[in-house]
Design a protein around this motif. Sequence first.
Motif, PDB file in Angstrom:
ATOM      1  N   PHE A  97       0.831  -1.207   0.000  1.00 24.41           N
ATOM      2  CA  PHE A  97       0.000   0.000   0.000  1.00 24.41           C
ATOM      3  C   PHE A  97       0.855   1.243   0.000  1.00 24.41           C
ATOM      4  O   PHE A  97       1.912   1.289   0.626  1.00 24.41           O
ATOM      5  N   ARG A  98       0.367   2.261  -0.659  1.00 30.21           N
ATOM      6  CA  ARG A  98       0.893   3.624  -0.562  1.00 30.21           C
ATOM      7  C   ARG A  98      -0.285   4.540  -0.859  1.00 30.21           C
ATOM      8  O   ARG A  98      -0.875   4.468  -1.945  1.00 30.21           O
ATOM      9  N   GLY A  99      -0.636   5.372   0.115  1.00 27.74           N
ATOM     10  CA  GLY A  99      -1.817   6.225  -0.064  1.00 27.74           C
ATOM     11  C   GLY A  99      -3.049   5.364  -0.262  1.00 27.74           C
ATOM     12  O   GLY A  99      -3.313   4.449   0.508  1.00 27.74           O
ATOM     13  N   ARG A 100      -3.797   5.626  -1.334  1.00 28.29           N
ATOM     14  CA  ARG A 100      -4.997   4.845  -1.651  1.00 28.29           C
ATOM     15  C   ARG A 100      -4.718   3.723  -2.643  1.00 28.29           C
ATOM     16  O   ARG A 100      -5.629   3.046  -3.097  1.00 28.29           O
ATOM     17  N   THR A 101      -3.461   3.537  -3.030  1.00 32.42           N
ATOM     18  CA  THR A 101      -3.112   2.528  -4.031  1.00 32.42           C
ATOM     19  C   THR A 101      -2.699   1.228  -3.362  1.00 32.42           C
ATOM     20  O   THR A 101      -1.861   1.216  -2.463  1.00 32.42           O
ATOM     21  N   ARG A 102      -3.288   0.144  -3.833  1.00 32.80           N
ATOM     22  CA  ARG A 102      -2.927  -1.192  -3.362  1.00 32.80           C
ATOM     23  C   ARG A 102      -2.389  -1.978  -4.552  1.00 32.80           C
ATOM     24  O   ARG A 102      -2.952  -1.924  -5.646  1.00 32.80           O
ATOM     25  N   PRO A 154     -10.502   5.306   1.507  1.00 28.51           N
ATOM     26  CA  PRO A 154      -9.796   5.438   2.787  1.00 28.51           C
ATOM     27  C   PRO A 154     -10.673   4.990   3.959  1.00 28.51           C
ATOM     28  O   PRO A 154     -11.885   5.121   3.928  1.00 28.51           O
ATOM     29  N   SER A 155     -10.022   4.470   4.966  1.00 26.85           N
ATOM     30  CA  SER A 155     -10.714   3.967   6.143  1.00 26.85           C
ATOM     31  C   SER A 155     -10.054   4.553   7.389  1.00 26.85           C
ATOM     32  O   SER A 155      -8.906   4.979   7.351  1.00 26.85           O
ATOM     33  N   SER A 156     -10.770   4.526   8.495  1.00 25.21           N
ATOM     34  CA  SER A 156     -10.196   5.028   9.738  1.00 25.21           C
ATOM     35  C   SER A 156      -9.163   4.056  10.310  1.00 25.21           C
ATOM     36  O   SER A 156      -8.344   4.418  11.129  1.00 25.21           O
ATOM     37  N   THR A 157      -9.208   2.793   9.861  1.00 27.59           N
ATOM     38  CA  THR A 157      -8.220   1.816  10.296  1.00 27.59           C
ATOM     39  C   THR A 157      -7.379   1.393   9.091  1.00 27.59           C
ATOM     40  O   THR A 157      -7.891   1.293   7.977  1.00 27.59           O
ATOM     41  N   PRO A 158      -6.094   1.159   9.290  1.00 27.22           N
ATOM     42  CA  PRO A 158      -5.252   0.768   8.158  1.00 27.22           C
ATOM     43  C   PRO A 158      -5.632  -0.605   7.630  1.00 27.22           C
ATOM     44  O   PRO A 158      -6.069  -1.473   8.389  1.00 27.22           O
ATOM     45  N   TYR A 159      -5.474  -0.776   6.348  1.00 25.14           N
ATOM     46  CA  TYR A 159      -5.746  -2.068   5.717  1.00 25.14           C
ATOM     47  C   TYR A 159      -4.720  -3.073   6.222  1.00 25.14           C
ATOM     48  O   TYR A 159      -3.539  -2.782   6.265  1.00 25.14           O
ATOM     49  N   PRO A 160      -5.144  -4.267   6.617  1.00 27.59           N
ATOM     50  CA  PRO A 160      -4.203  -5.244   7.167  1.00 27.59           C
ATOM     51  C   PRO A 160      -3.266  -5.802   6.092  1.00 27.59           C
ATOM     52  O   PRO A 160      -3.677  -6.021   4.964  1.00 27.59           O
ATOM     53  N   LEU A 161      -2.033  -6.004   6.474  1.00 27.25           N
ATOM     54  CA  LEU A 161      -1.046  -6.600   5.598  1.00 27.25           C
ATOM     55  C   LEU A 161      -0.739  -8.006   6.083  1.00 27.25           C
ATOM     56  O   LEU A 161      -0.875  -8.289   7.276  1.00 27.25           O
ATOM     57  N   PRO A 162      -0.297  -8.899   5.188  1.00 23.66           N
ATOM     58  CA  PRO A 162       0.153 -10.213   5.658  1.00 23.66           C
ATOM     59  C   PRO A 162       1.285 -10.035   6.666  1.00 23.66           C
ATOM     60  O   PRO A 162       2.068  -9.066   6.585  1.00 23.66           O
ATOM     61  N   GLY A 163       1.406 -10.941   7.606  1.00 27.14           N
ATOM     62  CA  GLY A 163       2.361 -10.797   8.696  1.00 27.14           C
ATOM     63  C   GLY A 163       3.809 -11.069   8.357  1.00 27.14           C
ATOM     64  O   GLY A 163       4.703 -10.665   9.084  1.00 27.14           O
TER      65      GLY A 163
END
Length: 168
Positions: A97-102, A154-163
């Motif tokens: 992720f960077r900004g709104r781009t996945r 955009p969300s109030s919580t960050p999008y989860p990334l794999p661990g």
Amino acid sequence: MRAAAAIASALAMMAAGCGRELPALKANAKSATPTGSRPAGDCAGSERFIESAWLKCIVIVRGTRRSAIAEVANRLRKRGFRMGCEDALGTLELVAFRGRTRIIASARHGAITFDESDGGKPLDVVDAQFAPAGSRRIPTGSVGLEISTDKFVPSSTPYPLPGGSCPS
């Protein structure tokens, strides 16, 4: 009457892929694609209409799953993306992720399936044992790499990334 015609025209252009987000998504996918890779066919994508804009490209990369994902990870790190990786069910996957781009990159051995309902564009990279008729086997010494990119709300919580950490 003119307003209705203008709205209908704008909607038709967006539905035909003539909006503004797809070129940026194509540029993101291209910048993440490993050097020397070969496209499996045309990329599939859609401008934002009902859902967010998205693009998916499948390429064949000489090397291993790890070397393909390492090159993608290194390219995205240089551009300021945060990322995580996961190795499951024969696929090594990177989510960045960077900004709104996945950007999601998945590498695996096997075969490439095609979507005949979408002009024969590459659809997925699957285990060769489960590939349907009409699929194309990935050559020995290479992997199939699917690169998907989209814009998200955009969300109030960050999008989860794999661990897991990504190879470099």
